[in-house]
Each structure stands twice: as structure tokens, then as C-alpha cells.
Design an enzyme around this catalytic site. Sequence first.
Site, PDB file in Angstrom:
ATOM      1  N   SER A 103       0.816  -1.298  -0.022  1.00  0.00           N
ATOM      2  CA  SER A 103       0.030   0.157  -0.068  1.00  0.00           C
ATOM      3  C   SER A 103       0.834   1.178   0.033  1.00  0.00           C
ATOM      4  O   SER A 103       0.165   2.155  -0.279  1.00  0.00           O
ATOM      5  CB  SER A 103      -1.086  -0.068   1.239  1.00  0.00           C
ATOM      6  N   ARG A 153      -4.799  -4.643   4.695  1.00  0.00           N
ATOM      7  CA  ARG A 153      -6.138  -4.334   4.175  1.00  0.00           C
ATOM      8  C   ARG A 153      -6.275  -4.314   2.651  1.00  0.00           C
ATOM      9  O   ARG A 153      -5.314  -4.430   1.961  1.00  0.00           O
ATOM     10  CB  ARG A 153      -6.672  -2.619   4.449  1.00  0.00           C
ATOM     11  N   LEU A 161       8.240  -2.271   3.572  1.00  0.00           N
ATOM     12  CA  LEU A 161       7.470  -1.726   4.551  1.00  0.00           C
ATOM     13  C   LEU A 161       8.344  -0.636   5.027  1.00  0.00           C
ATOM     14  O   LEU A 161       9.676  -0.455   5.283  1.00  0.00           O
ATOM     15  CB  LEU A 161       7.654  -2.701   5.873  1.00  0.00           C
ATOM     16  N   GLY A 162       7.531   0.385   5.850  1.00  0.00           N
ATOM     17  CA  GLY A 162       8.154   1.521   6.432  1.00  0.00           C
ATOM     18  C   GLY A 162       7.304   2.548   6.836  1.00  0.00           C
ATOM     19  O   GLY A 162       6.302   2.768   6.199  1.00  0.00           O
ATOM     20  N   TYR A 220      16.023   6.748  12.874  1.00  0.00           N
ATOM     21  CA  TYR A 220      15.632   6.358  11.584  1.00  0.00           C
ATOM     22  C   TYR A 220      16.652   5.703  10.983  1.00  0.00           C
ATOM     23  O   TYR A 220      16.728   4.287  10.756  1.00  0.00           O
ATOM     24  CB  TYR A 220      15.109   7.318  10.479  1.00  0.00           C
ATOM     25  N   LYS A 225      17.257   1.297  10.418  1.00  0.00           N
ATOM     26  CA  LYS A 225      17.644   0.844   9.323  1.00  0.00           C
ATOM     27  C   LYS A 225      18.892   0.087   9.117  1.00  0.00           C
ATOM     28  O   LYS A 225      18.973  -0.961   8.671  1.00  0.00           O
ATOM     29  CB  LYS A 225      17.843   1.821   8.094  1.00  0.00           C
ATOM     30  N   LEU A 260      13.118   9.672  -2.340  1.00  0.00           N
ATOM     31  CA  LEU A 260      12.255   8.878  -3.257  1.00  0.00           C
ATOM     32  C   LEU A 260      11.361   9.897  -3.957  1.00  0.00           C
ATOM     33  O   LEU A 260      10.559  10.609  -3.322  1.00  0.00           O
ATOM     34  CB  LEU A 260      11.350   7.804  -2.544  1.00  0.00           C
ATOM     35  N   ARG A 314       3.751  15.226   3.170  1.00  0.00           N
ATOM     36  CA  ARG A 314       5.046  15.552   3.659  1.00  0.00           C
ATOM     37  C   ARG A 314       5.610  16.712   2.947  1.00  0.00           C
ATOM     38  O   ARG A 314       6.340  16.745   2.218  1.00  0.00           O
ATOM     39  CB  ARG A 314       5.926  14.245   3.654  1.00  0.00           C
TER      40      ARG A 314
END
Length: 233
Positions: A20, A45, A81-82, A133, A137, A160, A168
Site C-alpha cells: 500500500s 487491508r 515496509l516502512g 531512523y 535501518k 524517493l 509530507r
Amino acid sequence: MSDAGSAPQGARRLCLVGASGMVGQAVIAGSLGRSDLRVIGVARREVPLPQGARLEILVGDTADWPPLIAAARAQVLVCALGTTRKAAGSDEAFRAVDYDLVLEVAKAARASGIEHMILVSSVGADRASRNLYLRTKGDIEDAVHKLGFRRLDILRPGLLRGHRAESRPLESMAQVLNPVADAIVLRGRFSKFRSISVRRLADVIFALSAEKTRGRFIHEHEAMMRALRRAGD
């Protein structure tokens, strides 16, 4: 479970966790029309699918993900994931996703017989970092490596470029400015900080999913570009 069709016999099967998110959505979009790949997503979901998508999304709570990962019968696990500290709400909640959940997914993949994992990490990942963060990682990169995958590809992209569902503002501004910085400033040893579009990152994932050499491979910007050149993209 969503299923809009099947892939040809012999297509490489990728189990995508984090379907997602921005990277996951790019992987789904990039897989359209590719007869050599079949993407099977695992999510909490239902995930929006682009028109023409022919893939499965296996839906369940995170506690149910191990049997769903096994049901994917994949050759490659792609973990995208993140979250962020701000979105998670606390240091502990952030680490619960970016470390604990990623590790559980990787363990489930190993238990199901998957021997190749592609992990989307971050430029600057370092277990010794003072930044939560980047330290997290680095920690998860090390923990996943210890699980003994035949091949582990760790992607360390810079900023990215692409559309996120959540807002953001600072990142959006950086997406506008970064192409200029990429061309003028981020050269030589600083090239690892160059931005990359999520569609291009998806192409990197597809290219690496076909690699057979054993070992652990860390891919910063230039290494990702080399992977694309090897694949002819």
C-alpha cells in the site's frame, strides 16, 4: 483476497510486503504487462490496484502474515515496509514497524522456503548512527542478514520521488529541488545521496529479482544504476 487473473507458467513470483506504500504501489504499477513476473501482495487491508492489474493481494492482520507469505509460493520476498517517527507517534511504535515487523516478515519468508530477499532500506543506514531512523535501518539490515538468505539485496535509495498518500510538505519541496542538486552537487562520493523515482526503484527491484549470485549486496545509487544496465533497462 483480490485476484484479477494469473501469470504465465514459469513466471518469477515476488511476494510484496508493503504493497500500500509508495514503493509498493510503484512495484504493482511496474509489473503491469510483464509476463516474466507475478506479484503477490501481502497487506493488512485491500490495496488499490491500477486498471489492468493482474495480481493477488492476500489480506490479513500482521499476526496472520506468515501463512499468507507461505501461501504466496514466491521465489523472492520484496519488503517495502516502512513508516516515520512522526507517523508512528513514538520511538517504540516506529521501531515496531521498521524493525520488529520487517524482521517477522523476513523470518516468515525463510520459514516458507524463500531464499532471496530484497529489502528497501535508506541511504545512510548505520547501526552506529545517532539518528533513530538511520540506526533502525542499520539494525534491521544486520538482523535480516543473520537469517541466512541465499541472496540478500539491500537497497539504499536517497530521496524517493513520487506521490505519497500522506502529506509530507518538506519532502514534497525536496522532490522539486533534488533533480537540480542531483545534476550539480551530488557527484562522486556524494552520488549515493541522489534522488530516484519510485518507478525507477521498482525497475531496480525487478532487475535484482532475477539475479542468482549468492551473498549480501548493498546497493546505493550507482549500484542500482548498474543493476538496471545489466538488465538492459
